[in-house]
Design a protein around this motif. Structure first.
Motif, PDB file in Angstrom:
ATOM      1  N   ALA A 121     -63.077  39.438 -39.459  1.00 57.61           N
ATOM      2  CA  ALA A 121     -61.666  39.171 -39.744  1.00 57.61           C
ATOM      3  C   ALA A 121     -61.304  39.663 -41.143  1.00 57.61           C
ATOM      4  O   ALA A 121     -60.235  40.257 -41.348  1.00 57.61           O
ATOM      5  CB  ALA A 121     -61.378  37.670 -39.606  1.00 57.61           C
ATOM      6  N   LYS A 122     -62.211  39.441 -42.115  1.00 58.02           N
ATOM      7  CA  LYS A 122     -61.950  39.894 -43.481  1.00 58.02           C
ATOM      8  C   LYS A 122     -61.900  41.422 -43.554  1.00 58.02           C
ATOM      9  O   LYS A 122     -61.031  42.001 -44.213  1.00 58.02           O
ATOM     10  CB  LYS A 122     -63.049  39.361 -44.411  1.00 58.02           C
ATOM     11  CG  LYS A 122     -62.785  39.557 -45.869  1.00 58.02           C
ATOM     12  CD  LYS A 122     -63.876  38.889 -46.695  1.00 58.02           C
ATOM     13  CE  LYS A 122     -63.601  39.066 -48.170  1.00 58.02           C
ATOM     14  NZ  LYS A 122     -64.653  38.453 -49.003  1.00 58.02           N
ATOM     15  N   TYR A 123     -62.802  42.085 -42.840  1.00 56.31           N
ATOM     16  CA  TYR A 123     -62.831  43.547 -42.819  1.00 56.31           C
ATOM     17  C   TYR A 123     -61.543  44.113 -42.222  1.00 56.31           C
ATOM     18  O   TYR A 123     -60.947  45.049 -42.756  1.00 56.31           O
ATOM     19  CB  TYR A 123     -64.055  44.030 -42.027  1.00 56.31           C
ATOM     20  CG  TYR A 123     -64.019  45.488 -41.692  1.00 56.31           C
ATOM     21  CD1 TYR A 123     -64.279  46.450 -42.677  1.00 56.31           C
ATOM     22  CD2 TYR A 123     -63.706  45.927 -40.403  1.00 56.31           C
ATOM     23  CE1 TYR A 123     -64.224  47.799 -42.371  1.00 56.31           C
ATOM     24  CE2 TYR A 123     -63.656  47.267 -40.100  1.00 56.31           C
ATOM     25  CZ  TYR A 123     -63.915  48.203 -41.097  1.00 56.31           C
ATOM     26  OH  TYR A 123     -63.860  49.533 -40.792  1.00 56.31           O
ATOM     27  N   LYS A 124     -61.087  43.549 -41.095  1.00 60.41           N
ATOM     28  CA  LYS A 124     -59.864  44.033 -40.456  1.00 60.41           C
ATOM     29  C   LYS A 124     -58.639  43.806 -41.351  1.00 60.41           C
ATOM     30  O   LYS A 124     -57.736  44.639 -41.398  1.00 60.41           O
ATOM     31  CB  LYS A 124     -59.650  43.333 -39.105  1.00 60.41           C
ATOM     32  CG  LYS A 124     -60.666  43.710 -38.046  1.00 60.41           C
ATOM     33  CD  LYS A 124     -60.740  45.197 -37.776  1.00 60.41           C
ATOM     34  CE  LYS A 124     -59.617  45.724 -36.962  1.00 60.41           C
ATOM     35  NZ  LYS A 124     -59.728  47.175 -36.684  1.00 60.41           N
ATOM     36  N   MET A 125     -58.621  42.670 -42.076  1.00 57.04           N
ATOM     37  CA  MET A 125     -57.513  42.408 -42.979  1.00 57.04           C
ATOM     38  C   MET A 125     -57.481  43.435 -44.116  1.00 57.04           C
ATOM     39  O   MET A 125     -56.427  43.970 -44.462  1.00 57.04           O
ATOM     40  CB  MET A 125     -57.620  40.997 -43.559  1.00 57.04           C
ATOM     41  CG  MET A 125     -56.434  40.590 -44.413  1.00 57.04           C
ATOM     42  SD  MET A 125     -56.683  39.051 -45.288  1.00 57.04           S
ATOM     43  CE  MET A 125     -57.884  39.507 -46.499  1.00 57.04           C
ATOM     44  N   GLN A 126     -58.668  43.749 -44.681  1.00 58.51           N
ATOM     45  CA  GLN A 126     -58.732  44.747 -45.756  1.00 58.51           C
ATOM     46  C   GLN A 126     -58.327  46.130 -45.242  1.00 58.51           C
ATOM     47  O   GLN A 126     -57.638  46.889 -45.941  1.00 58.51           O
ATOM     48  CB  GLN A 126     -60.142  44.785 -46.352  1.00 58.51           C
ATOM     49  CG  GLN A 126     -60.474  43.555 -47.176  1.00 58.51           C
ATOM     50  CD  GLN A 126     -61.929  43.519 -47.593  1.00 58.51           C
ATOM     51  OE1 GLN A 126     -62.745  44.319 -47.123  1.00 58.51           O
ATOM     52  NE2 GLN A 126     -62.264  42.583 -48.472  1.00 58.51           N
ATOM     53  N   GLU A 127     -58.726  46.457 -44.012  1.00 59.70           N
ATOM     54  CA  GLU A 127     -58.362  47.738 -43.419  1.00 59.70           C
ATOM     55  C   GLU A 127     -56.834  47.839 -43.243  1.00 59.70           C
ATOM     56  O   GLU A 127     -56.229  48.875 -43.547  1.00 59.70           O
ATOM     57  CB  GLU A 127     -59.064  47.887 -42.067  1.00 59.70           C
ATOM     58  CG  GLU A 127     -58.884  49.238 -41.416  1.00 59.70           C
ATOM     59  CD  GLU A 127     -59.591  49.302 -40.066  1.00 59.70           C
ATOM     60  OE1 GLU A 127     -60.191  50.347 -39.777  1.00 59.70           O
ATOM     61  OE2 GLU A 127     -59.533  48.311 -39.312  1.00 59.70           O
ATOM     62  N   LEU A 129     -54.531  46.179 -44.968  1.00 59.16           N
ATOM     63  CA  LEU A 129     -53.921  46.286 -46.308  1.00 59.16           C
ATOM     64  C   LEU A 129     -54.051  47.707 -46.851  1.00 59.16           C
ATOM     65  O   LEU A 129     -53.107  48.237 -47.455  1.00 59.16           O
ATOM     66  CB  LEU A 129     -54.578  45.294 -47.270  1.00 59.16           C
ATOM     67  CG  LEU A 129     -54.122  43.840 -47.161  1.00 59.16           C
ATOM     68  CD1 LEU A 129     -54.956  42.956 -48.077  1.00 59.16           C
ATOM     69  CD2 LEU A 129     -52.653  43.698 -47.494  1.00 59.16           C
ATOM     70  N   ALA A 130     -55.207  48.337 -46.617  1.00 60.50           N
ATOM     71  CA  ALA A 130     -55.400  49.710 -47.087  1.00 60.50           C
ATOM     72  C   ALA A 130     -54.432  50.664 -46.389  1.00 60.50           C
ATOM     73  O   ALA A 130     -53.877  51.576 -47.015  1.00 60.50           O
ATOM     74  CB  ALA A 130     -56.851  50.149 -46.851  1.00 60.50           C
ATOM     75  N   ASP A 131     -54.194  50.448 -45.091  1.00 58.06           N
ATOM     76  CA  ASP A 131     -53.223  51.273 -44.365  1.00 58.06           C
ATOM     77  C   ASP A 131     -51.829  51.111 -44.957  1.00 58.06           C
ATOM     78  O   ASP A 131     -51.107  52.097 -45.161  1.00 58.06           O
ATOM     79  CB  ASP A 131     -53.210  50.899 -42.887  1.00 58.06           C
ATOM     80  CG  ASP A 131     -54.453  51.385 -42.162  1.00 58.06           C
ATOM     81  OD1 ASP A 131     -55.174  52.233 -42.717  1.00 58.06           O
ATOM     82  OD2 ASP A 131     -54.701  50.906 -41.024  1.00 58.06           O
ATOM     83  N   TYR A 132     -51.423  49.860 -45.208  1.00 54.95           N
ATOM     84  CA  TYR A 132     -50.097  49.610 -45.793  1.00 54.95           C
ATOM     85  C   TYR A 132     -49.961  50.276 -47.160  1.00 54.95           C
ATOM     86  O   TYR A 132     -48.929  50.872 -47.480  1.00 54.95           O
ATOM     87  CB  TYR A 132     -49.841  48.115 -45.922  1.00 54.95           C
ATOM     88  CG  TYR A 132     -49.542  47.409 -44.610  1.00 54.95           C
ATOM     89  CD1 TYR A 132     -49.027  48.109 -43.520  1.00 54.95           C
ATOM     90  CD2 TYR A 132     -49.777  46.053 -44.457  1.00 54.95           C
ATOM     91  CE1 TYR A 132     -48.759  47.463 -42.326  1.00 54.95           C
ATOM     92  CE2 TYR A 132     -49.502  45.399 -43.274  1.00 54.95           C
ATOM     93  CZ  TYR A 132     -48.997  46.112 -42.210  1.00 54.95           C
ATOM     94  OH  TYR A 132     -48.714  45.486 -41.028  1.00 54.95           O
ATOM     95  N   GLN A 133     -51.012  50.188 -47.984  1.00 55.77           N
ATOM     96  CA  GLN A 133     -50.958  50.785 -49.318  1.00 55.77           C
ATOM     97  C   GLN A 133     -50.861  52.313 -49.234  1.00 55.77           C
ATOM     98  O   GLN A 133     -50.123  52.946 -50.003  1.00 55.77           O
ATOM     99  CB  GLN A 133     -52.180  50.367 -50.132  1.00 55.77           C
ATOM    100  CG  GLN A 133     -52.139  48.914 -50.554  1.00 55.77           C
ATOM    101  CD  GLN A 133     -53.452  48.428 -51.160  1.00 55.77           C
ATOM    102  OE1 GLN A 133     -54.430  49.181 -51.184  1.00 55.77           O
ATOM    103  NE2 GLN A 133     -53.475  47.190 -51.625  1.00 55.77           N
ATOM    104  N   ALA A 134     -51.596  52.908 -48.280  1.00 56.60           N
ATOM    105  CA  ALA A 134     -51.542  54.369 -48.122  1.00 56.60           C
ATOM    106  C   ALA A 134     -50.142  54.809 -47.687  1.00 56.60           C
ATOM    107  O   ALA A 134     -49.594  55.796 -48.204  1.00 56.60           O
ATOM    108  CB  ALA A 134     -52.583  54.818 -47.099  1.00 56.60           C
ATOM    109  N   ILE A 135     -49.532  54.059 -46.767  1.00 54.26           N
ATOM    110  CA  ILE A 135     -48.169  54.387 -46.322  1.00 54.26           C
ATOM    111  C   ILE A 135     -47.193  54.260 -47.484  1.00 54.26           C
ATOM    112  O   ILE A 135     -46.321  55.111 -47.689  1.00 54.26           O
ATOM    113  CB  ILE A 135     -47.760  53.486 -45.141  1.00 54.26           C
ATOM    114  CG1 ILE A 135     -48.585  53.846 -43.890  1.00 54.26           C
ATOM    115  CG2 ILE A 135     -46.278  53.607 -44.838  1.00 54.26           C
ATOM    116  CD1 ILE A 135     -48.462  52.873 -42.751  1.00 54.26           C
TER     117      ILE A 135
END
Length: 199
Positions: A121-127, A129-135
Motif C-alpha cells: 500500500a505504501k509503495y502504490k501511494m508513493q508511485e 504521488l510520483a505520477d502526480y508530481q511528474a504531471i
C-alpha cells in the motif's frame, strides 16, 4: 331590431326562460342562441338483493384478502433469485470434495502477510504521488514555455495553442443509417412478455 326583441323577451319572461334554456350564448356575431333543454331522466330502481347473498359476497372478499395477506407474509422474507448469482448444482454436489480442511496459518505467517500488505500500500501511494508530481512538472514547464512564446510573438502563441489534428489520425467512413436486413420480417405489433415471474 330582432336582437332587441330577443333581449326584451328574455327579460320579460324570466320563468319561461329558466325552464326552457340553461344559458344564453352567441354562436356567431349576428344572433343569440339558447342551449338545448337538458331534461333529467328518473333514476333506475335498484334491484333488491337478498341480504344473505350480500353477506356471502362480503365474506368471500374478506377471505380472498386474508389469503393474499397470508401469502405475502409467508413470502415476505424470500428474495427474488438473481440468475447470475445462482450457484450451479454441480458445484453444490461437489461442495464436500472442495472443502479445504486443516489449513492453518501460523501467527508469524499472518504478521508477515499484514506487513507485506502495508508495504505494498505504501509503495502504490508513493508511485501515485510520483505520477502526480511528474504531471505537475510537465504542465508547469508547458505553461512557462507558452508564456515565453507569447512574449516573443502572439501569432506563434496562437498557432501553438491550436489542437493538433494529425496527432490522432482517425478517419471513419460508413453508412449514415443502418442498411435493411435481408429476409427480416417486421413484427406486426405483437409483444410477447418473456420475463420470469416469481410467486
Amino acid at each position: 331590431m330582432s336582437l332587441i326583441n330577443v333581449l326584451l323577451r328574455s327579460t320579460l319572461q324570466p320563468a319561461v326562460r329558466s325552464s326552457v334554456a340553461r344559458s344564453l350564448h352567441t354562436g356567431t356575431t349576428h344572433c343569440f342562441h339558447y342551449t338545448p333543454v337538458l331534461c333529467a331522466e328518473p333514476l333506475k330502481k335498484k334491484k333488491k338483493i337478498d341480504p344473505q347473498i350480500l353477506k356471502q359476497r362480503e365474506e368471500r372478499k374478506r377471505k380472498r384478502l386474508e389469503k393474499q395477506i397470508r401469502r405475502l407474509e409467508k413470502n415476505a422474507r424470500q428474495l427474488k433469485p438473481i440468475e447470475e448469482l445462482e450457484v450451479p448444482i454441480e458445484l453444490l454436489d461437489e461442495q464436500d470434495k472442495r472443502k479445504r480442511t486443516g489449513l492453518k496459518v501460523s501467527t508469524e505467517e499472518q504478521e508477515q502477510r499484514i506487513l507485506l500488505e502495508k508495504q505494498w500500500a505504501k509503495y502504490k501511494m508513493q508511485e501515485k504521488l510520483a505520477d502526480y508530481q511528474a504531471i505537475d512538472r510537465v504542465l508547469a514547464a508547458q505553461t512557462k514555455a507558452l508564456n515565453e512564446l507569447r512574449l516573443e510573438s502572439e501569432e506563434l502563441y496562437q498557432q501553438a495553442i491550436q489542437p493538433d489534428q494529425a496527432l490522432l489520425p482517425l478517419k471513419v467512413e460508413g453508412p449514415v443509417s443502418t442498411p435493411p436486413l435481408t429476409g427480416y420480417e417486421m413484427p406486426d405489433g405483437e409483444y410477447i412478455d418473456v420475463s420470469k415471474k416469481w410467486d
